[in-house]
Scaffold this motif. Structure first.
Motif, mmCIF file in Angstrom:
data_model
loop_
_atom_site.group_PDB
_atom_site.id
_atom_site.type_symbol
_atom_site.label_atom_id
_atom_site.label_comp_id
_atom_site.label_asym_id
_atom_site.label_seq_id
_atom_site.Cartn_x
_atom_site.Cartn_y
_atom_site.Cartn_z
ATOM 1 N N ALA A 29 -6.483 -16.654 -31.457
ATOM 2 C CA ALA A 29 -7.874 -16.476 -31.890
ATOM 3 C C ALA A 29 -8.042 -15.160 -32.651
ATOM 4 C CB ALA A 29 -8.803 -16.510 -30.677
ATOM 5 N N MET A 30 -7.374 -14.096 -32.196
ATOM 6 C CA MET A 30 -7.463 -12.817 -32.896
ATOM 7 C C MET A 30 -6.755 -12.883 -34.245
ATOM 8 S SD MET A 30 -6.444 -8.909 -31.708
ATOM 9 C CE MET A 30 -7.712 -8.802 -30.450
ATOM 10 N N ASP A 37 -1.169 -9.649 -39.548
ATOM 11 C CA ASP A 37 -0.677 -8.269 -39.530
ATOM 12 C C ASP A 37 -1.348 -7.414 -38.465
ATOM 13 O OD1 ASP A 37 0.963 -8.921 -41.610
ATOM 14 O OD2 ASP A 37 -0.335 -8.098 -43.178
ATOM 15 N N ALA A 38 -2.488 -7.858 -37.958
ATOM 16 C CA ALA A 38 -3.231 -7.073 -36.968
ATOM 17 C C ALA A 38 -2.825 -7.403 -35.534
ATOM 18 C CB ALA A 38 -4.728 -7.310 -37.138
ATOM 19 N N VAL A 39 -1.933 -8.394 -35.363
ATOM 20 C CA VAL A 39 -1.628 -8.905 -34.022
ATOM 21 C C VAL A 39 -0.120 -8.995 -33.807
ATOM 22 C CG1 VAL A 39 -1.898 -10.871 -32.450
ATOM 23 C CG2 VAL A 39 -3.780 -10.222 -33.968
ATOM 24 N N ILE A 40 0.327 -8.617 -32.601
ATOM 25 C CA ILE A 40 1.695 -8.881 -32.148
ATOM 26 C C ILE A 40 1.581 -9.795 -30.933
ATOM 27 C CG2 ILE A 40 3.848 -7.930 -31.258
ATOM 28 C CD1 ILE A 40 3.170 -5.294 -32.615
ATOM 29 N N ASN A 41 2.025 -11.037 -31.084
ATOM 30 C CA ASN A 41 1.959 -11.995 -29.977
ATOM 31 C C ASN A 41 3.335 -12.079 -29.312
ATOM 32 O OD1 ASN A 41 1.532 -14.021 -28.172
ATOM 33 N ND2 ASN A 41 0.898 -15.567 -29.654
ATOM 34 N N ALA A 42 3.516 -11.278 -28.271
ATOM 35 C CA ALA A 42 4.798 -11.232 -27.565
ATOM 36 C C ALA A 42 4.716 -11.984 -26.244
ATOM 37 C CB ALA A 42 5.209 -9.781 -27.332
ATOM 38 N N THR A 43 4.084 -13.149 -26.290
ATOM 39 C CA THR A 43 3.908 -13.970 -25.078
ATOM 40 C C THR A 43 4.764 -15.226 -25.097
ATOM 41 O OG1 THR A 43 2.110 -15.347 -25.989
ATOM 42 C CG2 THR A 43 1.492 -13.234 -25.002
ATOM 43 N N ILE A 44 5.213 -15.653 -26.251
ATOM 44 C CA ILE A 44 5.728 -17.012 -26.428
ATOM 45 C C ILE A 44 7.194 -17.129 -26.011
ATOM 46 C CG2 ILE A 44 6.117 -18.851 -28.120
ATOM 47 C CD1 ILE A 44 3.854 -17.474 -29.790
ATOM 48 N N GLY A 45 7.497 -18.120 -25.181
ATOM 49 C CA GLY A 45 8.867 -18.360 -24.729
ATOM 50 C C GLY A 45 9.606 -19.313 -25.634
ATOM 51 N N LEU A 377 -1.941 -6.199 -29.227
ATOM 52 C CA LEU A 377 -0.622 -6.504 -28.652
ATOM 53 C C LEU A 377 -0.825 -7.369 -27.414
ATOM 54 C CD1 LEU A 377 2.409 -6.297 -28.205
ATOM 55 C CD2 LEU A 377 2.044 -4.029 -27.178
ATOM 56 N N PHE A 378 -0.271 -8.564 -27.450
ATOM 57 C CA PHE A 378 -0.434 -9.521 -26.354
ATOM 58 C C PHE A 378 0.885 -9.676 -25.610
ATOM 59 C CE2 PHE A 378 -3.895 -10.283 -29.181
ATOM 60 C CZ PHE A 378 -4.943 -10.752 -28.400
#
Length: 410
Positions: A29-30, A37-45, A377-378
């Motif tokens: 959503a973010m 470029d505004a988001v780092i999604n470090a949740t995904i396996g 950062l997620f």
């Protein structure tokens, strides 16, 4: 937590949404609002390239697209199509030739292997043993079928495998249970990235050899990430150590094609037993087929057909193996980059070897994760710390994330 109106609670604690998918949804959503470029999604396996796109082995993709209708549309046998079951054994064991009676049963990913093992090798009300750093769906799976999770302390103060805690918990649970299912997620453990060493495994075998012979133990090795830990032969060198287990301990390997063949959505996996007797192997196949029939019935045929084709063609298998190595090398560079930066700035991580994830111990994981979300950062808060997916972010971002986490902790 959900409020019950019509559904039966059944001893379960059910959240309003899955934590990991919920955080990932907020990251997406973010991204939609502020841009990539505004988001780092470090949740995904799952393995993503540096631009955030899903990485799929082209050799596997081409094999999938070559399937004839009967190879993906027809029902598969409950235990899996015969050629797939043979291929799954080869895939799980590699060059190792066990001195055991081997059987394989198809499952929808590694998750199905975990579900069937708990269902058939523990009793309702039993506790299933795993480490205190663990993949949270273990608890979901156990509670859904009337069991619970108990844990041993994974690491000693000097950051070694805590064989003493493992020994203590095994004996504590067997003092009140006739059956015990143990789950060891290795190599490249989720969520820490730790891999049990040969010495660790020898300690585990020694502990289980001291258990009373009338007790019955299923030792489930959740090897979902084994082919992304490093050299595929080296990371199977522990398998011969299992030959030292007593007859009342059944080793079962949960093998996931989701990771190894980058085929997450095909939901293809297998559970492979290394039984000490032929009777135990036959029983394994029968009870796991029965449980499969009573839950998902039979698995998707498409994934099974793809794996069977790959293992029937040496050139194709060699191509798949080489493509996987190239992606694995990229993943290992990312993990190394994160570790280097963490060490440089003094961010303490849980002992890391390889794999999709790195974890950082902390006292207030939910608070830290919430702070970092506001900065774009997620990451995933766990019971004992936070988890970062190095599989889903670039090497460059792996060098940026440690400082962000340390600042949030301060």
């Amino acid at each position: 937590m959900i409020e019950y109106t019509m559904a039966v609670k059944g001893g379960r604690t059910i959240p309003k949404e899955d934590k990991i998918f919920g955080i990932s949804n907020r990251a997406n959503a973010m991204i939609a609002e502020k841009g990539k470029d505004a988001v780092i999604n470090a949740t995904i396996g799952a393995l993503l390239d540096d631009d955030g796109n899903l990485m799929v082995l082209s050799s596997v993709d081409e094999t999938f697209r070559s399937l004839k209708p009967a190879e993906y549309a027809a029902y598969a046998p409950i235990a899996g199509i015969p050629d797939f079951r043979k291929a799954a054994i080869k895939a799980a064991l590699g060059k190792y030739e066990p001195k055991a009676f081997v059987e394989a049963v198809a499952t929808p990913g590694g998750t199905g292997s975990i579900r069937n093992t708990i269902a058939n090798y523990s009793e309702r009300g039993d506790k299933v043993l795993t480490s205190d750093w663990f993949w949270s769906p273990y608890k979901t799976i156990a509670s859904e079928i009337g069991r619970d999770i108990d844990t041993f302390t994974l690491f000693t103060e000097d950051r070694k495998f805590n064989i003493g805690s493992f020994d203590e918990k095994v004996n504590e649970l067997l003092a009140t249970q006739e059956y015990l299912t143990i789950i060891l997620n290795t190599p490249a453990h989720n969520p820490t990235g730790y891999s049990l060493t040969i010495e660790d495994w020898e300690g585990v075998v020694d502990v289980l050899n001291k258990v009373a012979p009338e007790k019955k133990i299923a030792l489930l090795i959740d090897a979902a990430y084994i082919d992304f830990a490093g050299d595929e032969d080296k990371y199977r060198e522990f398998l011969p150590v299992l030959e030292g287990l007593p007859v009342n301990v059944l080793p079962i390997i949960a093998y996931s094609m989701s990771k190894t063949f980058t085929a997450y959505g095909m939901r293809c996996g297998a559970m492979v037993c290394l039984a000490p007797t032929e009777a135990i192997a036959k029983e394994f196949k029968s009870v796991c087929e029965f449980s499969s029939r009573g839950s998902w019935s039979n698995c998707s045929r498409a994934g099974q057909s793809v794996i069977a084709k790959i293992y029937s063609d040496e050139e194709l298998l060699a191509r798949v193996t080489q493509e996987r190595k190239e992606i694995r090398d990229m993943l290992l560079r990312r993990g190394k980059a994160f570790e280097e930066e963490a060490n440089k700035i003094g961010l303490v991580t849980v002992p890391f070897d390889a794999g999709f994830f790195v974890s950082i111990p902390c006292d207030n994981p939910d608070e830290i994760a919430s702070k970092l979300e506001k900065e774009g950062l997620f990451i995933i808060p766990l019971a004992k710390g936070v988890r970062v997916s190095v599989a889903s972010v670039s090497e460059e971002k792996c060098r940026v994330i440690p400082a962000k986490i340390l600042n949030a902790m301060k």
